[in-house]
Scaffold this active site. Structure first.
Site, PDB file in Angstrom:
ATOM      1  N   SER A 138      85.066  95.252  60.772  1.00 46.03           N
ATOM      2  CA  SER A 138      84.320  94.340  61.656  1.00 46.03           C
ATOM      3  C   SER A 138      82.832  94.400  61.313  1.00 46.03           C
ATOM      4  O   SER A 138      82.364  95.395  60.745  1.00 46.03           O
ATOM      5  CB  SER A 138      84.511  94.794  63.106  1.00 46.03           C
ATOM      6  OG  SER A 138      83.645  94.080  63.968  1.00 46.03           O
ATOM      7  N   TYR A 151      84.150 101.132  70.146  1.00 45.71           N
ATOM      8  CA  TYR A 151      84.721 100.217  69.143  1.00 45.71           C
ATOM      9  C   TYR A 151      84.017 100.407  67.795  1.00 45.71           C
ATOM     10  O   TYR A 151      84.670 100.531  66.760  1.00 45.71           O
ATOM     11  CB  TYR A 151      84.559  98.786  69.647  1.00 45.71           C
ATOM     12  CG  TYR A 151      85.128  97.717  68.740  1.00 45.71           C
ATOM     13  CD1 TYR A 151      86.492  97.656  68.473  1.00 45.71           C
ATOM     14  CD2 TYR A 151      84.306  96.752  68.166  1.00 45.71           C
ATOM     15  CE1 TYR A 151      87.024  96.662  67.650  1.00 45.71           C
ATOM     16  CE2 TYR A 151      84.823  95.750  67.347  1.00 45.71           C
ATOM     17  CZ  TYR A 151      86.179  95.710  67.095  1.00 45.71           C
ATOM     18  OH  TYR A 151      86.701  94.722  66.283  1.00 45.71           O
TER      19      TYR A 151
HETATM   20  P1  NDP Z   1      94.331  90.218  68.631  1.00 43.85           P
HETATM   21  O1  NDP Z   1      94.171  90.887  69.952  1.00 43.85           O
HETATM   22  O2  NDP Z   1      94.823  88.819  68.611  1.00 43.85           O
HETATM   23  O3  NDP Z   1      95.288  91.088  67.690  1.00 43.85           O
HETATM   24  C1  NDP Z   1      95.360  92.475  67.737  1.00 43.85           C
HETATM   25  C2  NDP Z   1      96.695  92.907  67.175  1.00 43.85           C
HETATM   26  O4  NDP Z   1      96.749  94.359  67.197  1.00 43.85           O
HETATM   27  C3  NDP Z   1      97.855  92.394  67.985  1.00 43.85           C
HETATM   28  O5  NDP Z   1      98.835  91.877  67.119  1.00 43.85           O
HETATM   29  C4  NDP Z   1      98.382  93.636  68.697  1.00 43.85           C
HETATM   30  O6  NDP Z   1      99.796  93.546  68.837  1.00 43.85           O
HETATM   31  C5  NDP Z   1      98.016  94.732  67.690  1.00 43.85           C
HETATM   32  N1  NDP Z   1      97.964  96.041  68.335  1.00 43.85           N
HETATM   33  C6  NDP Z   1      97.134  96.459  69.315  1.00 43.85           C
HETATM   34  N2  NDP Z   1      97.459  97.697  69.706  1.00 43.85           N
HETATM   35  C7  NDP Z   1      98.526  98.089  68.949  1.00 43.85           C
HETATM   36  C8  NDP Z   1      99.317  99.248  68.894  1.00 43.85           C
HETATM   37  N3  NDP Z   1      99.130 100.316  69.700  1.00 43.85           N
HETATM   38  N4  NDP Z   1     100.339  99.305  67.999  1.00 43.85           N
HETATM   39  C9  NDP Z   1     100.588  98.246  67.182  1.00 43.85           C
HETATM   40  N5  NDP Z   1      99.851  97.107  67.184  1.00 43.85           N
HETATM   41  C10 NDP Z   1      98.844  97.032  68.068  1.00 43.85           C
HETATM   42  O7  NDP Z   1      92.920  90.331  67.929  1.00 43.85           O
HETATM   43  P2  NDP Z   1      92.390  89.951  66.466  1.00 43.85           P
HETATM   44  O8  NDP Z   1      93.386  89.190  65.723  1.00 43.85           O
HETATM   45  O9  NDP Z   1      91.045  89.403  66.662  1.00 43.85           O
HETATM   46  O10 NDP Z   1      92.217  91.415  65.853  1.00 43.85           O
HETATM   47  C11 NDP Z   1      92.723  91.802  64.597  1.00 43.85           C
HETATM   48  C12 NDP Z   1      91.736  92.754  63.949  1.00 43.85           C
HETATM   49  O11 NDP Z   1      90.542  92.058  63.656  1.00 43.85           O
HETATM   50  C13 NDP Z   1      91.355  93.945  64.820  1.00 43.85           C
HETATM   51  O12 NDP Z   1      91.333  95.116  64.040  1.00 43.85           O
HETATM   52  C14 NDP Z   1      89.945  93.608  65.271  1.00 43.85           C
HETATM   53  O13 NDP Z   1      89.168  94.742  65.533  1.00 43.85           O
HETATM   54  C15 NDP Z   1      89.439  92.848  64.054  1.00 43.85           C
HETATM   55  N6  NDP Z   1      88.299  91.983  64.331  1.00 43.85           N
HETATM   56  C16 NDP Z   1      88.415  90.922  65.180  1.00 43.85           C
HETATM   57  C17 NDP Z   1      87.296  90.166  65.486  1.00 43.85           C
HETATM   58  C18 NDP Z   1      87.336  89.039  66.457  1.00 43.85           C
HETATM   59  O14 NDP Z   1      86.258  88.560  66.842  1.00 43.85           O
HETATM   60  N7  NDP Z   1      88.494  88.558  66.887  1.00 43.85           N
HETATM   61  C19 NDP Z   1      85.997  90.451  64.877  1.00 43.85           C
HETATM   62  C20 NDP Z   1      85.996  91.572  63.971  1.00 43.85           C
HETATM   63  C21 NDP Z   1      87.107  92.303  63.719  1.00 43.85           C
HETATM   64  P3  NDP Z   1     100.650  94.047  70.099  1.00 43.85           P
HETATM   65  O15 NDP Z   1      99.788  93.906  71.323  1.00 43.85           O
HETATM   66  O16 NDP Z   1     101.829  93.145  70.093  1.00 43.85           O
HETATM   67  O17 NDP Z   1     101.000  95.452  69.768  1.00 43.85           O
END
Ligand code: NDP
Length: 244
Positions: A138, A151
């Site tokens: 990020s 974070y």
């Molecule tokens: P989402 O919340 O849409 O996706 C997050 C994903 O992580 C979900 O599929 C969730 O699946 C999974 N997840 C969370 N906890 C667990 C767990 N304990 N075990 C397995 N899977 C898990 O957010 P984003 O798509 O935005 O995030 C994806 C990545 O991008 C993250 O690492 C985030 O930090 C990074 N990012 C996002 C930004 C943004 O602005 N959106 C900016 C910078 C970085 P489920 O709940 O089904 O387990």
């Protein structure tokens, strides 16, 4: 970018960037293994990508043994792995003063340790295929801001680990690619427990013009599709309207 025949594991594939990446890579001919806790979401996505060969693996990254179990399931199904995209993450923004320690622990366990454990579980397969690791970090891994202490700690940690891993794996033919997005329109900020911080994050995403998850997916596909001798080590991408 042709990814025909590659087997690519994507964590956090049930929504946002992970789901968009699965669709994009499958559209370029890759077979995808979809990891997340929400079984219904990854099973629906896997069925919609059925033509390309896809597998849903429900798992919780915060539980140490589940990464090994996921690696076993993927290897039994596909017999090889060409890349792991460590995308799963949580962004529980809050002030240090107000945030319960359980929220830091959850983020460290998923965003940092989860990625490390998953990579370790797939490492023999990656070494054998000279495969790639994509770590979705990020902007918060390069710029810390108030309310993002926990974070940012996970994303700075991911960047440090990634650089060490890159130095260890590049002589073995494996690339380590770090992608650092700014605001991307996903459900990420909706999980923030502090209502005021959640509302101000929603406003910030709107103000800066958060980018679509499919754009980050294209960047991941581009990096993976470069010739094997070319390693895009680190990619920082923000919405044009995001100055910080
Ligand atoms: P989402 O919340 O849409 O996706 C997050 C994903 O992580 C979900 O599929 C969730 O699946 C999974 N997840 C969370 N906890 C667990 C767990 N304990 N075990 C397995 N899977 C898990 O957010 P984003 O798509 O935005 O995030 C994806 C990545 O991008 C993250 O690492 C985030 O930090 C990074 N990012 C996002 C930004 C943004 O602005 N959106 C900016 C910078 C970085 P489920 O709940 O089904 O387990």
């Amino acid at each position: 970018m042709d990814l025909e025949g590659r087997v690519i594991v994507i964590s956090g594939a049930s929504s946002g960037i992970g789901a968009a990446t699965a669709r994009d890579l499958a559209g370029r001919g890759a077979s995808v293994a979809l990891l997340a806790r929400r079984r219904d979401r990854i099973e629906d996505l896997a069925s919609s990508l059925a033509g390309q060969g896809s597998l849903a693996v429900p798992m919780d990254l915060s539980k140490p043994k589940e990464s090994e179990r996921a690696a076993e399931a993927v290897m039994n199904h596909f017999g090889r792995v060409d890349a792991v995209v460590n995308n799963a993450g949580q962004m529980l923004l809050a002030s240090f003063e107000n945030q319960p320690a359980t929220e830091w622990e959850e983020m460290i366990s998923v965003n940092l340790l989860g990625a490390m454990r998953l990579t370790k579980a797939f490492l023999p397969a990656l070494l054998s295929s000279k495969g790639d690791v994509v770590n979705v970090s990020s902007v918060a891994g390069r710029k810390a801001r108030a309310l993002s202490g926990g974070y940012s700690a996970t994303k700075w940690g991911m960047n440090g680990w990634s650089e060490a891993l890159r130095q260890e794996l590049s002589p073995k033919g494996c690339r380590v690619i770090v992608v650092e997005p700014g605001a991307v329109e996903t459900e990420l900020y909706t999980h923030i427990s502090d209502a005021k911080v959640r509302a101000s994050s929603a406003q910030m995403y709107q103000e800066v013009g958060a980018i679509d998850a499919s754009e980050v997916a294209k960047i991941i596909a581009f990096a993976l599709g470069m010739p094997k001798g070319v390693s895009l080590n680190e990619i920082l991408v923000r919405p044009t309207g995001q100055a910080y």
